[in-house]
Design a protein around this motif. Structure first.
Motif: not given
Length: 376
Positions: A159, A161, A171-172, A174-175, A366, A370
Motif C-alpha cells: 500500500k 500512501a 488501486k494500491h 491510497i490517499s 483509515k 486500508m
C-alpha cells in the motif's frame, strides 16, 4: 495484534543521556498505533545537530526501539560517494530487521526507505505500507524522487500512501491525510474561531523552512506593498541559514514582525489562535500539514496551487495563487485582505472542515481499514 513493525526512514533522531528524541509528528504516529504491535523498530537518521530543536520530542514508549543510522544526503561528489558506500551496509541492516517483521512501514523519498522498498519485492506476502511525502505529481519531482515514485508504482504488493487524489491513481496507492491534530484540538479550534472577526489590522503567520522555495521572499514583498496600519503582527515560525537575511528584509515592519525559529506544537497552536491568515506561496509541496493545523483554528490560507493543495483548498475556504499564471502572489494577497469581513468569516468557518480530515483518530481508522486489515 501483530508481532513486529519495522519503520524505515531518514527521519531525524538523536540520543542524549539515554533518552532518544525524534521528529514529533512521527513519534505521535507511532505512539498512536503501538497497541497493534508487540514491538516497533524505528530506523532513522542520527541527527545530533537537531538537539534542542522544538520539533523533536522524547520517544517515551518502551515498545519503540530506535536504530540510528548515518545521515544521507547532499549533491556534492563527496556526499554522493558516501551515500553509495553506505548502500551495502544499509541493505543488510534493513534486511535483517525486515526478515522478522510482520508489517513494514517506509517513509519516502529517502535512501533507507528506497532500499526497503527494493527489498519488499523479496517479501511480497508481508504487509507493506509505504508513505510518499511531498507531491505525487511526477512533473514537479527531481530525478531521484521521480525514480522512487516509479518503483512504488510497480510495488503492487504494497500500500502506497500519498497526498491528495489523482487521476488514474492505481488501486494500491491510497490517499491518506497526514495526521497533525487530535479531536481535542478541534474543540479548542472551535472556541478560537468564535473570537475571530477578520477586521484590519490583521495577523499573518508563516510556518515552515525559511527560504525562497517556500515563498518567504514573496511574503515579505507583499507585506511591503500594503499600508503598515493594516498589519497587526507577522509571525515567521521556522529556521534556516537565511534567517538573518529575511530579518533584514522585513525590518520595515519594526516590532510588528517576529522570527520565532522552531517552536513546539503547543506554541504554534497558540499563535494560530490569534492569526487571521496563513501565508504559504510555496514553489513545491505535497500537502503541508501546517494548512490543516491552521485550518483547525479558522486561519484562512493564502497559498499556491502546487501539489495536492487545491484538492482541499479553493475559493470557498481560502485564496489560491496559481503559480504558473501571470498574476503575482501580491495580487492574491491584496485580494484576501480587501475581502469583506463577513466573507472572510464564511471562509474561516469552511476551512475548519478541512481540519477534521487530518486528525490522528481519522488516520488510525483509515490505517485499520486500508492497511492493517490485510493480515487480520
Amino acid at each position: 495484534m501483530y508481532k513486529n513493525l519495522v519503520v524505515v526512514s531518514d527521519t531525524a533522531l538523536y540520543k542524549v543521556n539515554g533518552q532518544v528524541f525524534g521528529f514529533g509528528p512521527v513519534v505521535k504516529e507511532l505512539e498512536l498505533i503501538q497497541s497493534d504491535f508487540e514491538k516497533i523498530i524505528w530506523i532513522g537518521a542520527n541527527r545530533p545537530d537537531k538537539m534542542g530543536v522544538g520539533t523533536l520530542i522524547p520517544v517515551k514508549s518502551v515498545n519503540i526501539k530506535t536504530i540510528l543510522i548515518p545521515e544521507m544526503g547532499g549533491k556534492s561528489v563527496r556526499e554522493v560517494v558516501k551515500i553509495l558506500l553506505l548502500y551495502p551496509y544499509l541493505f543488510f541492516l534493513i534486511l535483517k530487521y525486515i526478515s522478522t517483521a510482520d508489517v513494514i512501514h517506509t517513509r519516502l523519498p529517502s535512501h533507507p526507505a528506497f532500499i526497503a522498498v527494493l527489498i519488499s519485492f523479496l517479501f511480497p506476502k508481508k504487509i507493506w505500507w509505504n508513505k510518499f511525502a511531498g507531491s505525487w505529481d511526477p512533473n514537479t519531482l527531481p530525478f531521484f524522487y521521480k525514480f522512487q515514485r516509479s518503483i512504488l508504482l510497480k510495488a503492487k504488493h504494497s500500500k502506497v500512501a500519498i497526498n491528495g487524489f489523482w487521476e488514474d491513481q492505481p488501486k494500491h496507492c491510497i490517499s491518506l491525510e497526514n495526521p497533525c491534530l487530535y479531536n481535542t484540538d478541534l474543540i479548542e479550534g472551535k472556541i478560537s474561531l468564535k473570537k475571530k472577526v477578520f477586521e484590519s489590522p490583521f495577523t499573518f503567520i508563516f510556518i515552515g523552512r525559511l527560504d525562497n522555495a517556500k515563498g518567504v521572499d514573496k511574503i515579505i514583498e507583499a507585506l511591503n506593498n500594503i499600508p503598515i496600519n493594516t498589519i497587526k503582527q507577522v509571525h515567521f515560525v521556522g529556521d534556516s541559514i537565511n534567517k538573518i537575511l529575511y530579518e533584514n528584509q522585513a525590518s520595515f515592519l519594526g516590532n510588528k514582525v517576529n522570527f520565532h525559529g522552531f517552536l513546539s506544537t503547543e506554541q504554534v497552536h497558540e499563535l494560530l489562535k490569534k492569526a487571521d491568515f496563513l501565508l504559504l506561496p510555496s514553489k513545491s509541496e505535497g500537502f503541508p500539514k501546517v494548512i490543516a493545523e491552521a485550518a483547525c483554528y479558522g486561519v484562512i490560507p493564502i497559498v499556491s496551487d502546487v501539489g495536492s493543495i487545491t484538492h482541499y483548498i479553493n475559493d470557498s475556504n481560502g485564496f489560491v495563487w496559481k503559480i504558473s499564471s501571470n498574476k503575482p502572489f501580491e495580487e492574491v494577497f491584496l485580494n484576501a485582505i480587501n475581502t469583506d469581513a463577513q466573507d472572510l468569516k464564511e471562509k474561516s468557518n469552511n476551512i475548519v472542515e478541512v481540519a477534521t480530515l487530518f486528525t490522528f483518530e481519522n488516520y488510525k481508522r483509515k490505517l485499520d481499514e486500508m492497511v492493517f486489515k490485510k493480515g487480520k
